[in-house]
Design an enzyme around this catalytic site. Structure first.
Site, PDB file in Angstrom:
ATOM      1  N   GLU A  28      43.368  38.243  46.993  1.00  0.00           N
ATOM      2  CA  GLU A  28      42.899  38.267  45.603  1.00  0.00           C
ATOM      3  C   GLU A  28      44.035  38.121  44.593  1.00  0.00           C
ATOM      4  O   GLU A  28      43.849  37.551  43.512  1.00  0.00           O
ATOM      5  CB  GLU A  28      42.132  39.565  45.335  1.00  0.00           C
ATOM      6  CG  GLU A  28      40.809  39.675  46.059  1.00  0.00           C
ATOM      7  CD  GLU A  28      40.919  40.268  47.458  1.00  0.00           C
ATOM      8  OE1 GLU A  28      39.885  40.428  48.125  1.00  0.00           O
ATOM      9  OE2 GLU A  28      42.070  40.581  47.877  1.00  0.00           O
ATOM     10  N   LYS A  61      26.242  44.832  41.757  1.00  0.00           N
ATOM     11  CA  LYS A  61      25.516  43.940  42.658  1.00  0.00           C
ATOM     12  C   LYS A  61      24.043  43.821  42.278  1.00  0.00           C
ATOM     13  O   LYS A  61      23.460  42.724  42.356  1.00  0.00           O
ATOM     14  CB  LYS A  61      25.659  44.439  44.099  1.00  0.00           C
ATOM     15  CG  LYS A  61      25.159  43.445  45.141  1.00  0.00           C
ATOM     16  CD  LYS A  61      25.501  43.905  46.548  1.00  0.00           C
ATOM     17  CE  LYS A  61      25.063  42.868  47.585  1.00  0.00           C
ATOM     18  NZ  LYS A  61      25.430  43.297  48.956  1.00  0.00           N
ATOM     19  N   MET A  88      69.076  38.273  43.379  1.00  0.00           N
ATOM     20  CA  MET A  88      69.348  38.924  42.102  1.00  0.00           C
ATOM     21  C   MET A  88      69.727  40.385  42.303  1.00  0.00           C
ATOM     22  O   MET A  88      70.614  40.915  41.614  1.00  0.00           O
ATOM     23  CB  MET A  88      68.130  38.812  41.181  1.00  0.00           C
ATOM     24  CG  MET A  88      68.388  39.265  39.759  1.00  0.00           C
ATOM     25  SD  MET A  88      69.622  38.250  38.897  1.00  0.00           S
ATOM     26  CE  MET A  88      68.596  36.911  38.301  1.00  0.00           C
ATOM     27  N   PHE A 100      31.046  53.044  49.158  1.00  0.00           N
ATOM     28  CA  PHE A 100      31.935  52.164  49.911  1.00  0.00           C
ATOM     29  C   PHE A 100      32.438  51.031  49.007  1.00  0.00           C
ATOM     30  O   PHE A 100      31.663  50.364  48.331  1.00  0.00           O
ATOM     31  CB  PHE A 100      31.176  51.580  51.113  1.00  0.00           C
ATOM     32  CG  PHE A 100      31.975  50.580  51.900  1.00  0.00           C
ATOM     33  CD1 PHE A 100      33.085  50.973  52.640  1.00  0.00           C
ATOM     34  CD2 PHE A 100      31.628  49.236  51.886  1.00  0.00           C
ATOM     35  CE1 PHE A 100      33.828  50.044  53.350  1.00  0.00           C
ATOM     36  CE2 PHE A 100      32.361  48.301  52.603  1.00  0.00           C
ATOM     37  CZ  PHE A 100      33.467  48.706  53.337  1.00  0.00           C
ATOM     38  N   GLN A 101      33.731  50.843  49.012  1.00  0.00           N
ATOM     39  CA  GLN A 101      34.413  49.823  48.205  1.00  0.00           C
ATOM     40  C   GLN A 101      34.087  49.947  46.716  1.00  0.00           C
ATOM     41  O   GLN A 101      33.951  48.960  46.008  1.00  0.00           O
ATOM     42  CB  GLN A 101      34.096  48.416  48.719  1.00  0.00           C
ATOM     43  CG  GLN A 101      34.764  48.113  50.061  1.00  0.00           C
ATOM     44  CD  GLN A 101      34.733  46.655  50.445  1.00  0.00           C
ATOM     45  OE1 GLN A 101      33.875  45.887  49.991  1.00  0.00           O
ATOM     46  NE2 GLN A 101      35.675  46.236  51.288  1.00  0.00           N
TER      47      GLN A 101
END
Length: 600
Positions: free
Chosen positions: A57, A169, A487, A119-120
């Site tokens: 993502e 959802k 760096m 969940f999630q």
């Protein structure tokens, strides 16, 4: 139609041609709607929406950002709830820092389950509110359509930025009417836009004040940031600079606002800016900031030591929060850079050419020119970028990760056009370069897009080599491999008595060329000697599909100039190959001094 179908209808209405995203349960109804939308338009391929699935993502967000940065359009990506959303925090924060317009559509657990630790489930609204321009949680499905349309409007207007739309959802599965019009009204935001529109044109008295300051000055300097690109004001900037013969320095985000070889261009200023740009900022007596925010990589920790001889500062910015935030302005205008510059030029003010200042600036460019070790047998990274710029004539879209390679690209690639340099400026996010290049290539299919990356940065999102080959996106990946976090090593050499901790990757076994081949790159080549560089660079640039070129560079090459902790431009360390106004012993690093990391 369903809420998911409404989402697709609004995306099509807003001109979205490409979506980026990774699937998951809470966003699945909308993914199915994408499939059905494209199936419905099977006979009209030009109306279908291209969907690109990256490795994760975060990469989806950076692809959308690359798409937006290269095109000026709103980039769009979709993620699922929970970890899908939290993985997207970094690109949202990155876009917020660099004022990049993206819309993120996020799946969420059903409304009845919000707050139950389902969940999630993640508190997307709370998390994203701290790092996005605007966040919407859609709890009323009848307002879904208006919310999405508003998200695009907010993302692209005013000071652009990322907008997050969190869609439960059950809202995606809801069935209701599609209206085909309407937005939400935010009184405060709408009022600000109306105020901006009313104040876009400068009145005569305001213009008189500006030109009075310009006439009083002998050494004016334009300090230009990414806001000029956002406002599509590069033509106006060039006309303004040429009309009044004012030299131009740019920020990292402003590179490309004026062609690098233009006689008035001094390149980038700041911590790793050109010595002559920094000295010009040190010497100027009238600093004119356009679309720049006086960030700490330019100003440092003590604003009064930045442009110390400037008797007056003018500041044009679309965000009134930036005015007087860091450096106090004598004259300021809140508005679009394009409108402001056009309005100033309508005044037809007569201003004497500052001939002595222009001669002084040209002398600065000659005396303190960028340079590096041109006699070394090891491949110098600056030479690689310089050669790439020569081969492409500066006409390429270049993305980068973050680190030394980012600064070498900024210093030595001579950009010709705006929106050609895509980099993570404010957040400094390693792993940005490859996914941003893929997004940019999809936005600009006819352009040459090159990711100049480092071995540390590319590890962060290396899975997207496979994304490039899967979708046959012809990006060119140029890896400058110095076997370490360069760096960090440079800072450890300069400021930590050479104690190399975790920055040395010489023992790592990663074979990047083999990895690129495994991910489907037909062109995957390594360069280990200077003698083979030119030929392989040309073959790399002209290859028709995705190409990967690893160049084994000098592990001891450093980025200079550097304005270290506690330094001003007057005392910056220009390194062993660029002259300095101060003696070698007077520069940081030359005397072996110790410094803390509070400015890093």
């Amino acid at each position: 139609m369903s809420g998911a179908d409404i989402i697709l209808r609004v995306l099509a209405e807003q001109g979205v041609e490409t979506l980026f995203g990774y699937s998951g349960g809470a966003i699945l109804p909308t993914y199915d709607a994408v499939f059905r939308f494209n199936e419905m338009h099977a006979a009209e391929p030009e109306r279908q929406i291209n969907f690109v699935v990256p490795a994760n993502e975060q990469a989806a967000g950076f692809m959308a950002a690359g798409y937006a940065r290269a095109s000026g359009k709103v980039g769009v990506f979709m993620v699922t709830s929970g970890p899908g959303a939290t993985n997207a925090v970094t690109p949202i924060a990155d876009c917020n820092g660099d004022s990049v317009p993206v819309v993120m559509i996020c799946g969420q657990v059903p409304r009845a389950m919000i707050g139950t630790d389902a969940f999630q489930e993640a508190p997307v609204f709370n998390i994203m509110s701290a790092c996005a321009k605007q966040v919407f949680l859609v709890t009323d499905p009848t307002r879904l359509e208006q919310t999405l349309r508003t998200a695009f409007e907010v993302a692209r207007t005013g000071r652009p930025g990322p907008v997050v739309v969190d869609v439960p959802k059950d809202v995606q599965n809801w069935i209701g009417p599609y209206q085909g019009h309407g937005t939400l009204r935010f009184r405060g935001y709408s009022d600000r836009l109306e105020t901006l529109a009313k104040g876009a044109r400068l009145d005569d008295s305001k213009r008189d004040e500006f030109f009075d300051l310009l006439r009083q000055s002998e050494r004016p300097l334009l300090y230009v940031g990414g806001g000029v690109m956002t406002a599509r004001a590069t033509a106006e900037l060039r006309e303004f600079a040429e009309r009044y013969k004012i030299p131009v320095v740019t920020t990292l985000m402003g590179l490309g606002a004026i062609p690098a070889k233009h006689e008035l261009s001094l390149g980038m200023l700041g911590m790793h800016g050109t010595a002559y740009a920094n000295y010009a900022a040190q010497d100027c007596d009238f600093l004119i900031a356009v679309g720049a925010r006086f960030d700490d990589r330019v100003v440092g920790g003590q604003p009064d030591r930045f442009a110390p001889r400037a008797r007056h500062v003018a500041h044009i910015d679309i965000d009134d929060a930036e005015i007087n935030k860091v450096k106090r302005a004598s004259w300021a205008h809140v508005g679009d850079a394009k409108d402001a510059l056009s309005s100033l030029m309508e005044h037809r003010a007569v201003v004497d050419v500052h001939s002595a200042w222009l001669e002084q600036v040209q002398e600065l460019k000659r005396t303190y020119a960028m340079n590096f070790d041109r006699e070394s047998a090891a491949i110098q990274p600056q030479h690689v970028v310089e050669k790439l710029s020569e081969i492409t004539r500066g006409r390429a879209i270049v993305s980068t990760g973050v680190g030394q390679h980012q600064m070498w690209a900024a210093q030595f690639f001579e950009f010709v056009e705006p929106r050609s340099f895509l980099t993570s400026g404010s957040m400094g996010t390693m792993g940005f370069g490859l996914p941003a290049a893929i997004g940019a290539q999809l936005a600009r299919p006819d352009a040459l897009v090159i990711d100049i990356d480092g071995d540390g940065s590319i590890r962060m999102n290396m899975g997207d080599l496979e994304t490039a080959s899967t979708y046959n996106v012809p990006v060119k990946v140029l890896l400058l491999n110095n076997r370490g976090d360069g760096m960090i090593r440079q800072w450890q050499r300069l400021f930590y008595d050479g104690r190399m901790f975790v920055s040395d990757k010489s023992l790592h076994r990663k074979d990047f060329v083999m990895a690129a081949r495994a991910d489907g790159f037909e062109f995957a080549v390594r360069v280990e000697t200077t003698s083979e560089l030119d030929e392989k660079l040309k073959a790399f640039v002209t290859f028709e599909g995705p190409a990967f070129l690893e160049v084994m560079i000098d592990e001891n090459a450093d980025v200079f100039p550097i304005v270290g902790p506690g330094q001003s431009y007057a005392t910056m360390n220009t390194g062993p190959f660029i002259p300095s106004r101060t003696d070698q012993e007077g520069r940081i690093g030359g005397s072996g001094g110790k410094y803390t990391s509070d400015m890093f």
